[in-house]
Write a protein that holds these residues in place. Sequence first.
Motif, mmCIF file in Angstrom:
data_model
loop_
_atom_site.group_PDB
_atom_site.id
_atom_site.type_symbol
_atom_site.label_atom_id
_atom_site.label_comp_id
_atom_site.label_asym_id
_atom_site.label_seq_id
_atom_site.Cartn_x
_atom_site.Cartn_y
_atom_site.Cartn_z
ATOM 1 N N ASP A 270 -2.913 1.092 11.528
ATOM 2 C CA ASP A 270 -2.175 -0.156 11.743
ATOM 3 C C ASP A 270 -2.752 -1.294 10.915
ATOM 4 N N PHE A 271 -4.081 -1.359 10.817
ATOM 5 C CA PHE A 271 -4.724 -2.392 9.994
ATOM 6 C C PHE A 271 -4.236 -2.288 8.554
ATOM 7 N N GLU A 272 -4.159 -1.067 8.042
ATOM 8 C CA GLU A 272 -3.719 -0.875 6.659
ATOM 9 C C GLU A 272 -2.250 -1.224 6.463
ATOM 10 N N SER A 273 -1.459 -1.101 7.519
ATOM 11 C CA SER A 273 -0.039 -1.449 7.401
ATOM 12 C C SER A 273 0.147 -2.956 7.239
ATOM 13 N N HIS A 274 -0.841 -3.749 7.649
ATOM 14 C CA HIS A 274 -0.771 -5.207 7.534
ATOM 15 C C HIS A 274 -1.590 -5.757 6.360
ATOM 16 N N LEU A 275 -2.459 -4.960 5.786
ATOM 17 C CA LEU A 275 -3.472 -5.483 4.868
ATOM 18 C C LEU A 275 -2.860 -6.141 3.633
ATOM 19 N N SER A 276 -1.843 -5.538 3.056
ATOM 20 C CA SER A 276 -1.233 -6.115 1.858
ATOM 21 C C SER A 276 -0.597 -7.468 2.156
ATOM 22 N N SER A 277 0.144 -7.570 3.261
ATOM 23 C CA SER A 277 0.792 -8.843 3.579
ATOM 24 C C SER A 277 -0.228 -9.918 3.933
ATOM 25 N N ILE A 278 -1.345 -9.535 4.559
ATOM 26 C CA ILE A 278 -2.405 -10.501 4.859
ATOM 27 C C ILE A 278 -2.977 -11.080 3.565
ATOM 28 N N CYS A 279 -3.199 -10.216 2.599
ATOM 29 C CA CYS A 279 -3.904 -10.628 1.371
ATOM 30 C C CYS A 279 -3.004 -11.281 0.341
ATOM 31 N N VAL A 280 -1.804 -10.728 0.111
ATOM 32 C CA VAL A 280 -0.953 -11.216 -0.985
ATOM 33 C C VAL A 280 0.452 -11.591 -0.529
ATOM 34 N N GLY A 281 0.707 -11.600 0.767
ATOM 35 C CA GLY A 281 2.008 -12.020 1.259
ATOM 36 C C GLY A 281 3.110 -11.021 0.969
ATOM 37 N N LYS A 282 4.299 -11.551 0.699
ATOM 38 C CA LYS A 282 5.486 -10.714 0.519
ATOM 39 C C LYS A 282 5.487 -9.971 -0.811
ATOM 40 N N LEU A 283 4.572 -10.315 -1.704
ATOM 41 C CA LEU A 283 4.509 -9.650 -3.013
ATOM 42 C C LEU A 283 4.353 -8.149 -2.848
ATOM 43 N N GLY A 284 3.428 -7.745 -1.975
ATOM 44 C CA GLY A 284 3.212 -6.319 -1.736
ATOM 45 C C GLY A 284 2.449 -5.665 -2.882
ATOM 46 N N LYS A 285 1.400 -4.961 -2.554
ATOM 47 C CA LYS A 285 0.598 -4.228 -3.531
ATOM 48 C C LYS A 285 0.174 -2.908 -2.913
ATOM 49 N N LYS A 286 -0.138 -1.945 -3.773
ATOM 50 C CA LYS A 286 -0.646 -0.670 -3.281
ATOM 51 C C LYS A 286 -1.933 -0.891 -2.503
ATOM 52 N N LEU A 287 -2.099 -0.134 -1.431
ATOM 53 C CA LEU A 287 -3.289 -0.274 -0.592
ATOM 54 C C LEU A 287 -4.558 -0.089 -1.409
ATOM 55 N N SER A 288 -4.557 0.846 -2.342
ATOM 56 C CA SER A 288 -5.765 1.105 -3.137
ATOM 57 C C SER A 288 -6.163 -0.120 -3.953
ATOM 58 N N LEU A 289 -5.180 -0.879 -4.455
ATOM 59 C CA LEU A 289 -5.487 -2.082 -5.239
ATOM 60 C C LEU A 289 -6.025 -3.203 -4.340
ATOM 61 N N ILE A 290 -5.451 -3.329 -3.151
ATOM 62 C CA ILE A 290 -5.931 -4.343 -2.219
ATOM 63 C C ILE A 290 -7.377 -4.047 -1.822
ATOM 64 N N LYS A 291 -7.667 -2.791 -1.514
ATOM 65 C CA LYS A 291 -9.025 -2.426 -1.119
ATOM 66 C C LYS A 291 -9.997 -2.617 -2.285
ATOM 67 N N LEU A 292 -9.552 -2.334 -3.507
ATOM 68 C CA LEU A 292 -10.391 -2.556 -4.690
ATOM 69 C C LEU A 292 -10.740 -4.029 -4.830
ATOM 70 N N ARG A 293 -9.746 -4.910 -4.710
ATOM 71 C CA ARG A 293 -10.007 -6.345 -4.833
ATOM 72 C C ARG A 293 -10.935 -6.838 -3.733
ATOM 73 N N LEU A 294 -10.741 -6.324 -2.522
ATOM 74 C CA LEU A 294 -11.619 -6.713 -1.422
ATOM 75 C C LEU A 294 -13.053 -6.260 -1.681
ATOM 76 N N ARG A 295 -13.203 -5.019 -2.151
ATOM 77 C CA ARG A 295 -14.557 -4.516 -2.456
ATOM 78 C C ARG A 295 -15.238 -5.385 -3.498
ATOM 79 N N GLU A 296 -14.535 -5.667 -4.578
ATOM 80 C CA GLU A 296 -15.134 -6.447 -5.664
ATOM 81 C C GLU A 296 -15.505 -7.849 -5.193
ATOM 82 N N PHE A 297 -14.652 -8.426 -4.346
ATOM 83 C CA PHE A 297 -14.972 -9.753 -3.810
ATOM 84 C C PHE A 297 -16.216 -9.695 -2.934
ATOM 85 N N LEU A 298 -16.260 -8.718 -2.005
ATOM 86 C CA LEU A 298 -17.387 -8.634 -1.072
ATOM 87 C C LEU A 298 -18.683 -8.253 -1.775
#
Length: 283
Positions: free
Chosen positions: A62-90
């Motif tokens: 369920d967390f992953e179903s919301h993760l893209s909209s939390i991070c980039v809104g309605k644009l929508g991105k692949k989960l792998s790209l969102i997790k990559l950006r989060l990793r690099e930021f952290l």
Amino acid sequence: MLLARNPDYAVMEVSDEFLRLKIEQECMREDMKNNVKKVKIDSSSELHLIDFSAYSEDFIKDFESHLSSICVGKLGKKLSLIKLRLREFLYSKDDNTRSGAIAELFIAYYLKNAGYKQEYLFFNLEEGSIKKGFDGVFSMKKKSYLMESKSTLPSTKNKSHRSKINEAYTDLKNYVEGRSKKGKNNPWRNAYNHASHCDVKTSQSIKKKLDKLADKFDERKYIKVRLVNIIPCSTIFGLTKDACPNQVAEDDYDYIKNLEANSKVILCIKSRNINDFISYLEN
């Protein structure tokens, strides 16, 4: 509405409080309900005790179903790209900034699950930086809320939800009333810029109100926090499912009740270690 009824600030009538609570109940997943305790302290104050100390399969899904909209809104991105950006930021931040960012993710996830609309992007408009002003703006029907988050690390001594809620509330009060020592940025302008992003889909009424408040802030015509709806949040990291219960002592209820605001929703979250979340992102 963003603020209490006032000829200068009112956007629209306050929504029925019963309707808001009904929406929360209907939107929230059944397994999350089991990890949330809500306490109605008075007519304008409620406390949510939230347990995110177990990363179950259902939670992750369920967390992953919301993760893209939390991070980039309605644009929508692949989960792998969102997790990559989060990793690099952290990876590029210290533990304090990491804990703060992860806490904000969990707060956005919880509030979206409860039926609130997120009126900003988790990924800041300035790549790699942290937000300048309020941690977030959320809305529920006709009410809008300012959110501020504070968190603690496992190494923090004498940690408590009350101390973190006090920090979050103090920051909100100082931002709104023009007394913040954390820079001279206009927090309303930053909130407006986020809300105006096309992928956020914020209503025109909220954007107009944020813009008006930003102009008044520039003119040093500050408002009082008692006019604002707020969500102060505390997250304590490093707690397992069987660790000390997620509690706010009953003698803290008077403290919460006496915090000045038009209405307030207090979130207290217990979570696993921040390295557990980073490990999740790496898988």
